[in-house]
Write a protein that holds these residues in place. Structure first.
Motif, PDB file in Angstrom:
ATOM      1  N   ARG A  46       0.919  -1.212   0.355  1.00 44.19           N
ATOM      2  CA  ARG A  46      -0.090   0.014   0.536  1.00 44.19           C
ATOM      3  C   ARG A  46       0.408   1.487   0.008  1.00 44.19           C
ATOM      4  NH1 ARG A  46      -4.831   1.223   0.986  1.00 44.19           N
ATOM      5  NH2 ARG A  46      -5.756   3.836   1.190  1.00 44.19           N
ATOM      6  N   ASN A  47       2.127   1.049   0.471  1.00 42.78           N
ATOM      7  CA  ASN A  47       2.769   1.868   1.090  1.00 42.78           C
ATOM      8  C   ASN A  47       3.345   2.501  -0.549  1.00 42.78           C
ATOM      9  OD1 ASN A  47       2.235   3.016   3.418  1.00 42.78           O
ATOM     10  ND2 ASN A  47       3.951   1.818   4.382  1.00 42.78           N
ATOM     11  N   LEU A  48       4.104   1.739  -1.080  1.00 45.45           N
ATOM     12  CA  LEU A  48       4.660   1.972  -2.437  1.00 45.45           C
ATOM     13  C   LEU A  48       3.913   2.807  -3.320  1.00 45.45           C
ATOM     14  CD1 LEU A  48       7.113   0.923  -4.467  1.00 45.45           C
ATOM     15  CD2 LEU A  48       5.868  -1.379  -4.436  1.00 45.45           C
ATOM     16  N   TRP A  49       2.646   1.337  -3.668  1.00 46.22           N
ATOM     17  CA  TRP A  49       1.535   2.650  -4.496  1.00 46.22           C
ATOM     18  C   TRP A  49       1.521   3.666  -4.413  1.00 46.22           C
ATOM     19  CZ3 TRP A  49      -0.892  -0.571  -8.301  1.00 46.22           C
ATOM     20  CH2 TRP A  49      -2.186  -0.269  -8.957  1.00 46.22           C
ATOM     21  N   ASP A  50       0.852   4.429  -2.792  1.00 46.89           N
ATOM     22  CA  ASP A  50       0.943   6.075  -2.392  1.00 46.89           C
ATOM     23  C   ASP A  50       2.319   6.870  -3.073  1.00 46.89           C
ATOM     24  OD1 ASP A  50      -1.144   4.683  -1.553  1.00 46.89           O
ATOM     25  OD2 ASP A  50      -1.112   5.558   0.674  1.00 46.89           O
ATOM     26  N   ILE A  51       3.149   5.960  -2.916  1.00 48.16           N
ATOM     27  CA  ILE A  51       3.987   6.581  -3.453  1.00 48.16           C
ATOM     28  C   ILE A  51       5.134   6.981  -4.794  1.00 48.16           C
ATOM     29  CG2 ILE A  51       6.906   6.679  -3.198  1.00 48.16           C
ATOM     30  CD1 ILE A  51       6.625   5.151  -0.414  1.00 48.16           C
ATOM     31  N   SER A  52       4.633   5.756  -5.497  1.00 50.93           N
ATOM     32  CA  SER A  52       4.914   5.860  -6.514  1.00 50.93           C
ATOM     33  C   SER A  52       3.572   6.427  -8.048  1.00 50.93           C
ATOM     34  CB  SER A  52       4.338   4.251  -7.512  1.00 50.93           C
ATOM     35  OG  SER A  52       5.321   3.231  -6.550  1.00 50.93           O
ATOM     36  N   GLU A  53       2.500   6.348  -6.771  1.00 47.05           N
ATOM     37  CA  GLU A  53       1.520   7.670  -7.749  1.00 47.05           C
ATOM     38  C   GLU A  53       1.960   9.113  -7.871  1.00 47.05           C
ATOM     39  OE1 GLU A  53      -3.267   6.215  -7.477  1.00 47.05           O
ATOM     40  OE2 GLU A  53      -2.455   7.245  -5.231  1.00 47.05           O
ATOM     41  N   LYS A  54       2.688   9.366  -6.966  1.00 48.05           N
ATOM     42  CA  LYS A  54       3.083  10.742  -6.620  1.00 48.05           C
ATOM     43  C   LYS A  54       4.308  10.473  -7.635  1.00 48.05           C
ATOM     44  CE  LYS A  54       1.618  11.198  -1.923  1.00 48.05           C
ATOM     45  NZ  LYS A  54       2.892  11.119  -0.271  1.00 48.05           N
ATOM     46  N   LEU A  55       5.082  10.119  -8.073  1.00 43.93           N
ATOM     47  CA  LEU A  55       6.512   9.975  -8.394  1.00 43.93           C
ATOM     48  C   LEU A  55       5.934   9.977 -10.215  1.00 43.93           C
ATOM     49  CD1 LEU A  55       8.951   7.299  -6.277  1.00 43.93           C
ATOM     50  CD2 LEU A  55       8.695  10.020  -6.713  1.00 43.93           C
ATOM     51  N   VAL A  56       5.244   9.541 -10.199  1.00 42.88           N
ATOM     52  CA  VAL A  56       4.779   9.161 -12.125  1.00 42.88           C
ATOM     53  C   VAL A  56       3.216  10.420 -12.149  1.00 42.88           C
ATOM     54  CG1 VAL A  56       5.025   6.650 -11.866  1.00 42.88           C
ATOM     55  CG2 VAL A  56       2.327   7.488 -11.840  1.00 42.88           C
ATOM     56  N   LYS A  57       2.765  10.759 -11.245  1.00 40.73           N
ATOM     57  CA  LYS A  57       2.028  12.141 -11.408  1.00 40.73           C
ATOM     58  C   LYS A  57       1.411  11.764 -11.701  1.00 40.73           C
ATOM     59  CE  LYS A  57       6.607  14.870 -10.720  1.00 40.73           C
ATOM     60  NZ  LYS A  57       7.476  16.236 -11.564  1.00 40.73           N
ATOM     61  N   ILE A  58       0.443  11.179 -11.331  1.00 40.61           N
ATOM     62  CA  ILE A  58      -0.573  10.721 -11.774  1.00 40.61           C
ATOM     63  C   ILE A  58      -2.487  10.994 -10.868  1.00 40.61           C
ATOM     64  CG2 ILE A  58      -0.744   9.065 -12.740  1.00 40.61           C
ATOM     65  CD1 ILE A  58      -1.669   6.731 -10.884  1.00 40.61           C
ATOM     66  N   LYS A  59      -1.806  11.826  -9.901  1.00 39.19           N
ATOM     67  CA  LYS A  59      -2.896  12.158  -9.124  1.00 39.19           C
ATOM     68  C   LYS A  59      -2.170  13.063  -8.167  1.00 39.19           C
ATOM     69  CE  LYS A  59      -5.628   8.606  -7.114  1.00 39.19           C
ATOM     70  NZ  LYS A  59      -5.713   7.785  -5.944  1.00 39.19           N
TER      71      LYS A  59
END
Length: 313
Positions: free
Chosen positions: A300-313
């Motif tokens: 879950r943490n990885l998913w949240d971090i990944s969303e921020k890194l690829v800037k889809i939210k």
């Protein structure tokens, strides 16, 4: 005399091991068609990706071959069309080392088809350098994890609308050597190439179980797999001497590309896994995983971090 006996015993053990490996290679035995289905497969121009694309085209699917190299991608598509006798195979350029390319690719897909039934995140890279992409990430991490993460996230609306649909992520047993610490995600230059690759494959495992949680009840399944040790360019690019020596010694145990593609094909088409999701497969069977690959909090943490890194939210 003792030396001869020892050599004979070693030879016998090697023969037994080779025979065991040959007998346990998983083969997809389902021969059903995919007429009316749309498949996207990354890295379809060579190796496992090419064999998978060819098989699914032979089943009648509309196949989108997503490849970085235009010349190689178009050549592969022409070969697949010729071998499968299916003209509905299309090349679309996709560079997983570029978030802009991924977004452009998805826009192109949405303009071309109204559904996606199977997404296969097959493309991978093993690089001996720590070069960074235009987006600021190590190329091995972006191509093997962040790129597929963004691609999958952007295609989820189509996959949901096309349910029942499937997502297949090609991982590796090398995930076992990955680092689960996310604190320095953007500063992995201290890692060697092997650690970057294995960590990206571990992240693929964690992405799979978190996405499975999010997709509960949607009739979209997501699974990951280890294709086996396959004789591909990735093996040739490994720069750790001892690993290369070991791999060369066991070269006769490798799978060819057709054999390496079987678990991917199985997860894409077999009715046996229609309701299976969030699992790790090897040789067309569910395989055990280490605890760190089942860590739901980390996923879950990885998913949240990944969303921020690829800037889809």
């Amino acid at each position: 005399m003792i030396i001869i006996v020892v050599l004979l015993l070693v030879s016998l053990l090697v023969l037994i091991l080779w025979t065991y490996c040959q007998l346990n290679k998983g083969i997809c035995k389902f021969s059903g068609h995919l007429v009316g289905k749309v498949v996207i497969i990354t890295g379809a121009n060579t190796g496992i990706g090419f064999e998978t694309a060819k098989d699914l085209a032979q089943r009648g699917a509309l196949v989108i071959a997503a490849c970085r190299n235009v010349e190689k991608g178009k050549s592969a598509v022409n070969q697949i069309i010729k071998l499968s006798r299916n003209s509905d195979v299309h090349f679309m350029q996709l560079d997983l080392a570029s978030f802009a390319s991924i977004k452009k690719f998805v826009e192109g897909v949405m303009g071309m088809v109204s559904r996606v039934d199977i997404l296969i995140n097959n493309a991978g890279i093993y690089t001996s350098t720590n070069d960074k992409t235009e987006d600021g990430f190590l190329i091995g991490m972006q191509v093997n994890y962040l790129g597929p993460f963004l691609l999958t996230s952007l295609l989820l609306p189509l996959l949901r609308a096309s349910a029942p649909s499937r997502i297949v992520n090609v991982s590796s047993m090398l995930y076992r050597f990955g680092d689960i610490n996310f604190d320095n995600f953007e500063n992995m230059s201290r890692f060697n190439s092997f650690t970057v690759y294995s960590t990206a494959k571990l992240f693929t495992m964690l992405m799979t179980i978190e996405l499975d949680r999010q997709l509960q009840g949607s009739r979209v399944t997501v699974n990951c797999l280890h294709p086996g040790i396959v004789s591909t360019n990735i093996i040739n690019n490994i720069n750790i001497k001892i690993i290369k020596i070991v791999l060369k010694f066991f070269k006769s145990f490798y799978k060819n590309s057709w054999e390496g593609a079987q678990t991917t094909i199985y997860l894409s088409v077999s009715p046996d896994v229609e309701y299976k999701s969030g699992c790790y497969f090897k040789d067309c069977r569910v395989a055990n995983v280490t605890p760190k690959a089942q860590n739901l909090v980390a996923a879950r943490n990885l998913w949240d971090i990944s969303e921020k890194l690829v800037k889809i939210k």
